[in-house]
Design an enzyme around this catalytic site. Structure first.
Site, PDB file in Angstrom:
ATOM      1  N   CYS A 121      -6.649   2.370   5.027  1.00 41.15           N
ATOM      2  CA  CYS A 121      -7.348   1.160   5.457  1.00 41.15           C
ATOM      3  C   CYS A 121      -6.927   0.831   6.893  1.00 41.15           C
ATOM      4  O   CYS A 121      -6.025   1.474   7.437  1.00 41.15           O
ATOM      5  CB  CYS A 121      -7.004   0.014   4.509  1.00 41.15           C
ATOM      6  SG  CYS A 121      -5.302  -0.586   4.694  1.00 41.15           S
ATOM      7  N   GLU A 151       0.812   3.976   1.659  1.00 44.65           N
ATOM      8  CA  GLU A 151       1.205   4.478   2.972  1.00 44.65           C
ATOM      9  C   GLU A 151       2.359   3.679   3.568  1.00 44.65           C
ATOM     10  O   GLU A 151       3.288   4.259   4.153  1.00 44.65           O
ATOM     11  CB  GLU A 151       0.006   4.420   3.947  1.00 44.65           C
ATOM     12  CG  GLU A 151      -1.190   5.235   3.507  1.00 44.65           C
ATOM     13  CD  GLU A 151      -2.224   4.448   2.712  1.00 44.65           C
ATOM     14  OE1 GLU A 151      -3.408   4.796   2.805  1.00 44.65           O
ATOM     15  OE2 GLU A 151      -1.841   3.503   1.983  1.00 44.65           O
ATOM     16  N   CYS A 200      -3.076   0.220   7.236  1.00 45.20           N
ATOM     17  CA  CYS A 200      -2.270   1.434   7.114  1.00 45.20           C
ATOM     18  C   CYS A 200      -2.515   2.391   8.277  1.00 45.20           C
ATOM     19  O   CYS A 200      -1.573   2.994   8.799  1.00 45.20           O
ATOM     20  CB  CYS A 200      -2.547   2.117   5.779  1.00 45.20           C
ATOM     21  SG  CYS A 200      -1.991   1.114   4.375  1.00 45.20           S
ATOM     22  N   HIS A 250       0.852  -1.204   0.000  1.00 45.48           N
ATOM     23  CA  HIS A 250       0.000   0.000   0.000  1.00 45.48           C
ATOM     24  C   HIS A 250       0.881   1.246   0.000  1.00 45.48           C
ATOM     25  O   HIS A 250       1.983   1.249   0.563  1.00 45.48           O
ATOM     26  CB  HIS A 250      -0.889   0.025   1.240  1.00 45.48           C
ATOM     27  CG  HIS A 250      -1.982  -0.995   1.226  1.00 45.48           C
ATOM     28  ND1 HIS A 250      -3.197  -0.775   1.816  1.00 45.48           N
ATOM     29  CD2 HIS A 250      -2.041  -2.245   0.688  1.00 45.48           C
ATOM     30  CE1 HIS A 250      -3.960  -1.840   1.648  1.00 45.48           C
ATOM     31  NE2 HIS A 250      -3.279  -2.747   0.970  1.00 45.48           N
TER      32      HIS A 250
END
Length: 147
Positions: A77, A49, A80, A47
């Site tokens: 999410c 992040e 993260c 991801h």
């Protein structure tokens, strides 16, 4: 946010979910950036992040980000958001809320849970319309291509 949305658009054209993130230090200098790379790297942790956090930790030489700000195109999410809490990020700024999977107010808010030992500032809705439109159009096109 405009530059992040442009970058996310390029990532979306490569087949990744169009999400891009940047971490700024206390002087406003970029110390980490990332875009989704789950498909490219075949990595469930790919991801934007997480990638930005890893890069910033290497550059900063520390895992604590109390004085830093993350800017990201889509609400983080749960994975993260949890990582951002663990990293003690000072502030999170995001564009589009995620009512299904967002963990900083969209679906749940991990930053306000009793177990969140670190409190961070969360600012949402920056260029919200453009960010929401980008992600919605990407998923619409993605579904069309794979159905």
């Amino acid at each position: 946010m405009s530059r992040l949305l442009e970058r996310a658009n390029r990532i979306g054209m490569s087949g990744e979910v169009p999400v891009s993130a940047v971490i700024l230090d206390e002087r406003g200098h970029c110390i980490g950036h990332g875009s989704n790379r789950r498909e490219r790297d075949r990595d469930p942790l790919g991801h934007a992040e997480i990638i930005a956090l890893k890069q910033a930790a290497l550059i900063k030489g520390d895992w604590r980000f109390n004085e830093c700000t993350m800017i990201v195109t889509l609400e983080p999410c749960p994975m993260c958001a949890g990582a951002l809490i663990q990293a003690r990020m000072g502030q999170i700024i995001f564009g589009a809320s995620d009512l299904k999977r967002g963990a900083l107010g969209g679906s749940i808010n991990l930053s306000e849970q009793q177990c969140a030992h670190h409190k961070m500032i969360v600012v949402s809705g920056i260029k919200k319309d453009a960010a929401s439109k980008q992600i919605e159009e990407w998923f619409r096109q993605h579904r069309r291509n794979y159905l």
